[in-house]
Design an enzyme around this catalytic site. Structure first.
Site, PDB file in Angstrom:
ATOM      1  N   LYS A 139       0.867  -1.186   0.000  1.00  0.00           N
ATOM      2  CA  LYS A 139       0.000   0.000   0.000  1.00  0.00           C
ATOM      3  C   LYS A 139       0.897   1.226   0.000  1.00  0.00           C
ATOM      4  O   LYS A 139       2.057   1.143   0.406  1.00  0.00           O
ATOM      5  CB  LYS A 139      -0.881  -0.004   1.263  1.00  0.00           C
ATOM      6  CG  LYS A 139      -2.109   0.862   1.172  1.00  0.00           C
ATOM      7  CD  LYS A 139      -3.266   0.205   0.450  1.00  0.00           C
ATOM      8  CE  LYS A 139      -4.416   1.177   0.257  1.00  0.00           C
ATOM      9  NZ  LYS A 139      -5.609   0.525  -0.285  1.00  0.00           N
ATOM     10  N   ASP A 179      -7.057   4.594  -4.371  1.00  0.00           N
ATOM     11  CA  ASP A 179      -7.686   4.465  -3.051  1.00  0.00           C
ATOM     12  C   ASP A 179      -8.261   5.856  -2.773  1.00  0.00           C
ATOM     13  O   ASP A 179      -8.510   6.619  -3.733  1.00  0.00           O
ATOM     14  CB  ASP A 179      -6.648   4.049  -1.989  1.00  0.00           C
ATOM     15  CG  ASP A 179      -7.276   3.662  -0.650  1.00  0.00           C
ATOM     16  OD1 ASP A 179      -7.767   2.524  -0.534  1.00  0.00           O
ATOM     17  OD2 ASP A 179      -7.304   4.492   0.285  1.00  0.00           O
TER      18      ASP A 179
HETATM   19  P1  NDP Z   1     -12.856   8.179  -2.348  1.00  0.00           P
HETATM   20  O1  NDP Z   1     -11.755   9.162  -2.174  1.00  0.00           O
HETATM   21  O2  NDP Z   1     -13.442   7.991  -3.688  1.00  0.00           O
HETATM   22  O3  NDP Z   1     -14.054   8.513  -1.329  1.00  0.00           O
HETATM   23  C1  NDP Z   1     -13.848   8.545   0.037  1.00  0.00           C
HETATM   24  C2  NDP Z   1     -15.126   8.969   0.733  1.00  0.00           C
HETATM   25  O4  NDP Z   1     -14.943   8.857   2.139  1.00  0.00           O
HETATM   26  C3  NDP Z   1     -15.492  10.414   0.474  1.00  0.00           C
HETATM   27  O5  NDP Z   1     -16.882  10.558   0.535  1.00  0.00           O
HETATM   28  C4  NDP Z   1     -14.805  11.128   1.647  1.00  0.00           C
HETATM   29  O6  NDP Z   1     -15.413  12.380   1.979  1.00  0.00           O
HETATM   30  C5  NDP Z   1     -14.971  10.135   2.764  1.00  0.00           C
HETATM   31  N1  NDP Z   1     -13.822  10.264   3.698  1.00  0.00           N
HETATM   32  C6  NDP Z   1     -12.529   9.959   3.446  1.00  0.00           C
HETATM   33  N2  NDP Z   1     -11.749  10.211   4.499  1.00  0.00           N
HETATM   34  C7  NDP Z   1     -12.564  10.698   5.440  1.00  0.00           C
HETATM   35  C8  NDP Z   1     -12.355  11.137   6.766  1.00  0.00           C
HETATM   36  N3  NDP Z   1     -11.149  11.115   7.356  1.00  0.00           N
HETATM   37  N4  NDP Z   1     -13.440  11.553   7.448  1.00  0.00           N
HETATM   38  C9  NDP Z   1     -14.643  11.567   6.868  1.00  0.00           C
HETATM   39  N5  NDP Z   1     -14.904  11.162   5.611  1.00  0.00           N
HETATM   40  C10 NDP Z   1     -13.878  10.732   4.928  1.00  0.00           C
HETATM   41  O7  NDP Z   1     -12.277   6.796  -1.774  1.00  0.00           O
HETATM   42  P2  NDP Z   1     -12.780   5.310  -2.036  1.00  0.00           P
HETATM   43  O8  NDP Z   1     -14.246   5.294  -2.187  1.00  0.00           O
HETATM   44  O9  NDP Z   1     -11.921   4.751  -3.094  1.00  0.00           O
HETATM   45  O10 NDP Z   1     -12.349   4.576  -0.682  1.00  0.00           O
HETATM   46  C11 NDP Z   1     -13.221   4.504   0.455  1.00  0.00           C
HETATM   47  C12 NDP Z   1     -12.744   3.400   1.382  1.00  0.00           C
HETATM   48  O11 NDP Z   1     -12.761   2.145   0.662  1.00  0.00           O
HETATM   49  C13 NDP Z   1     -11.336   3.533   1.928  1.00  0.00           C
HETATM   50  O12 NDP Z   1     -11.269   2.959   3.210  1.00  0.00           O
HETATM   51  C14 NDP Z   1     -10.512   2.664   0.976  1.00  0.00           C
HETATM   52  O13 NDP Z   1      -9.309   2.228   1.550  1.00  0.00           O
HETATM   53  C15 NDP Z   1     -11.486   1.523   0.748  1.00  0.00           C
HETATM   54  N6  NDP Z   1     -11.261   0.723  -0.442  1.00  0.00           N
HETATM   55  C16 NDP Z   1     -11.262   1.308  -1.680  1.00  0.00           C
HETATM   56  C17 NDP Z   1     -11.075   0.529  -2.804  1.00  0.00           C
HETATM   57  C18 NDP Z   1     -11.186   1.082  -4.185  1.00  0.00           C
HETATM   58  O14 NDP Z   1     -11.178   0.296  -5.134  1.00  0.00           O
HETATM   59  N7  NDP Z   1     -11.336   2.381  -4.368  1.00  0.00           N
HETATM   60  C19 NDP Z   1     -10.766  -0.908  -2.693  1.00  0.00           C
HETATM   61  C20 NDP Z   1     -10.894  -1.433  -1.343  1.00  0.00           C
HETATM   62  C21 NDP Z   1     -11.100  -0.628  -0.280  1.00  0.00           C
HETATM   63  P3  NDP Z   1     -14.609  13.731   1.652  1.00  0.00           P
HETATM   64  O15 NDP Z   1     -14.626  13.829   0.161  1.00  0.00           O
HETATM   65  O16 NDP Z   1     -15.378  14.789   2.341  1.00  0.00           O
HETATM   66  O17 NDP Z   1     -13.227  13.541   2.202  1.00  0.00           O
END
Ligand code: NDP
Length: 458
Positions: A139, A179
């Site tokens: 990662k 991610d």
């Molecule tokens: P994105 O950046 O597309 O979206 C993240 C979302 O989570 C946004 O709505 C964001 O809101 C919110 N968020 C992120 N950090 C925080 C925080 N500290 N506090 C509050 N809200 C937060 O990311 P993904 O959808 O790709 O990833 C989401 C999760 O899924 C993560 O844990 C990631 O590791 C996991 N994941 C993702 C994969 C993928 O293929 N993308 C694969 C497997 C797991 P805001 O915009 O306001 O920050």
């Protein structure tokens, strides 16, 4: 609004034989609280394997698994549109390559530090093993915040980041993906710079590429879709399905949007989503196309969705998990679903929880779900569809082939079913029927441990 300040308890692991190992992890990784939490959760379930397999103890497989093979930290200087110089920090943790090249996403978010990257890399080892697709665990990321940055600023940052990282990558060595904060735009800039420096069009070095230039159809949807398919399997094991269920989702990024899309395709009504500014409740069910317009196209805040949709309201304070639902899918970030949230969900009758995000539920929250008899799918298993489809992208790149969306979706559904069954069966084999946390940890561990044993002490 979500808070991620909760800390894992520092008391011992469940099996006393693994306690010295856990103490050593705490000592060697002082301050890396999320990493401690991830290790502890795995060690808490490995006691029976530790008992039954003395050869794994002698080869010190668990100790080796807890120590990354390589950790990289580097400076990432870049210049903004006004000519100001910025310095960020870049990370890549190449955790374990027993099953294949290191594989795992890059996260760009101000909260990123070495402890977060280690926790994500550690989880990735088990998740990737569960896919059955021969990929190791890694990662990376940076404390760079792409929010409110222009495309040219993001491009300059990505170019600087790749100027150091490229020397550690390769289709047979280490293959990053997206991610939080890293989507198609960032992968494009990263791939462009890798190609420019190496003078090689090496498709397989990054996944999540654009479909016109080596990307896989269905990769964008895969994590969210996979999470919902896993949920459907958990419900089926209890004689139910998603049709007619009321679903609450947190986040509104890549995983959340496509989890909502698939849940509604399967007949559920998704009534919430969120971002770090608050959450929306939409009793009629989310309008996923509007959500994509607001979050993917305009990169706007979630209240904009509520402003354009009559049936929706925006809530700036409080927890999205206060909304009553049958199924909860936390899809934002780590430690966003607390013990208090879990109690509220159980009180409101939640039947199934599947983690679209990585480690979104605190250990106390997980315990509440276990005690409440809720079907709980840990991220390692429930969100493995994303990395599995990345591995399918690598397969297509290696054979210079390109599959249809429906072919990839069919493969994804098979993989999620297999992961579910493997977790379910392993939990039963170890006397913990219905416990997907134990099932996922042990099933993933066994695959990695056998490969490590066969490959000698390295
Ligand atoms: P994105 O950046 O597309 O979206 C993240 C979302 O989570 C946004 O709505 C964001 O809101 C919110 N968020 C992120 N950090 C925080 C925080 N500290 N506090 C509050 N809200 C937060 O990311 P993904 O959808 O790709 O990833 C989401 C999760 O899924 C993560 O844990 C990631 O590791 C996991 N994941 C993702 C994969 C993928 O293929 N993308 C694969 C497997 C797991 P805001 O915009 O306001 O920050």
């Amino acid at each position: 609004m979500l808070s991620t300040d909760r800390r894992a308890p520092q008391n011992g692991v469940q099996h006393s034989g693994l306690e010295p190992l856990y103490r050593e992890v705490l000592r060697r990784n002082a301050g890396d609280t999320e990493f401690h939490q991830a290790v502890r959760e795995v060690l808490d379930t490995l006691g029976p394997v530790f008992e039954r397999r003395p050869e794994l103890r002698e080869a010190r497989i668990i100790e080796r698994l807890c120590e990354p093979e390589r950790q990289l930290i580097f400076r990432v200087p870049w210049v903004d549109d006004a000519g100001r110089v910025h310095i960020n920090r870049g990370f890549r943790v190449e955790f374990n390559s027993a099953l294949g090249p290191y594989k795992g996403g890059l996260r760009f978010h101000p909260s990123v530090n070495i402890g977060i990257v280690k926790f994500l890399g550690f989880e990735q080892i088990f998740k990737n093993a569960l896919t059955g697709l021969n990929i190791g665990g890694g990662k990376g990321g940076s404390d760079f915040d792409p929010k409110n940055r222009s495309d040219t600023e993001v491009m300059r940052f990505c170019q600087s980041f790749m100027t150091e990282l490229y020397r550690h990558l390769g289709e047979h060595t280490d293959v990053p993906a997206g991610d939080i904060g890293v989507g198609a735009r960032e992968i494009g800039y990263l791939f462009g710079q890798y190609k420019r420096i190496t003078n090689r069009y090496e498709w397989g070095v990054l996944t999540g590429k654009g479909v016109g230039w080596g990307g896989a159809q269905g990769r964008t949807e895969a994590t969210g879709y996979g999470c919902v398919l896993f949920t459907e399997e958990m419900l089926r094991a209890r004689g139910e399905g998603l049709d007619g269920q009321r679903v609450a989702i947190s986040g509104s990024g890549n995983v959340a949007i496509y989890a909502a899309e698939k849940a509604q395709q399967l007949g559920a009504t998704v009534v919430t989503c969120s971002d770090s500014s608050g959450y929306v409740v939409d009793e009629k069910g989310l309008d996923v196309e509007l959500l994509k317009q607001v979050k993917e196209v305009e990169r706007a805040r979630i209240f904009e969705y509520a402003e354009r949709r009559e049936s929706a309201r925006f809530v700036a304070d409080g927890s999205v998990w206060a909304v009553a639902c049958d199924v909860a899918l936390p899809c934002a970030t780590q430690n966003e679903l607390t013990e208090e949230d879990a109690v509220s969900l159980v009180r409101n009758g939640v039947k199934a929880v599947a983690e679209g995000a990585n480690m979104p539920t605190t250990p106390e929250g997980v315990q509440v779900f276990r005690d409440g008899g809720v079907a709980f799918g840990p991220g390692k298993a429930a969100n493995a569809g994303g990395v599995a489809t990345s591995a399918l992208e690598m397969q297509q790149n290696a054979s210079r082939d390109s599959w249809s969306f429906s072919h990839t979706e069919k493969r994804l559904a098979e993989i999620m079913r297999r992961i579910h069954d493997s977790c379910h069966e392993t939990a039963e084999r170890y006397g913990q029927p219905g416990d997907y946390v134990t099932g996922a940890n042990i099933a993933g561990f066994e695959l990695v441990a056998e490969a490590m044993l066969a490959q000698g002490v390295i």
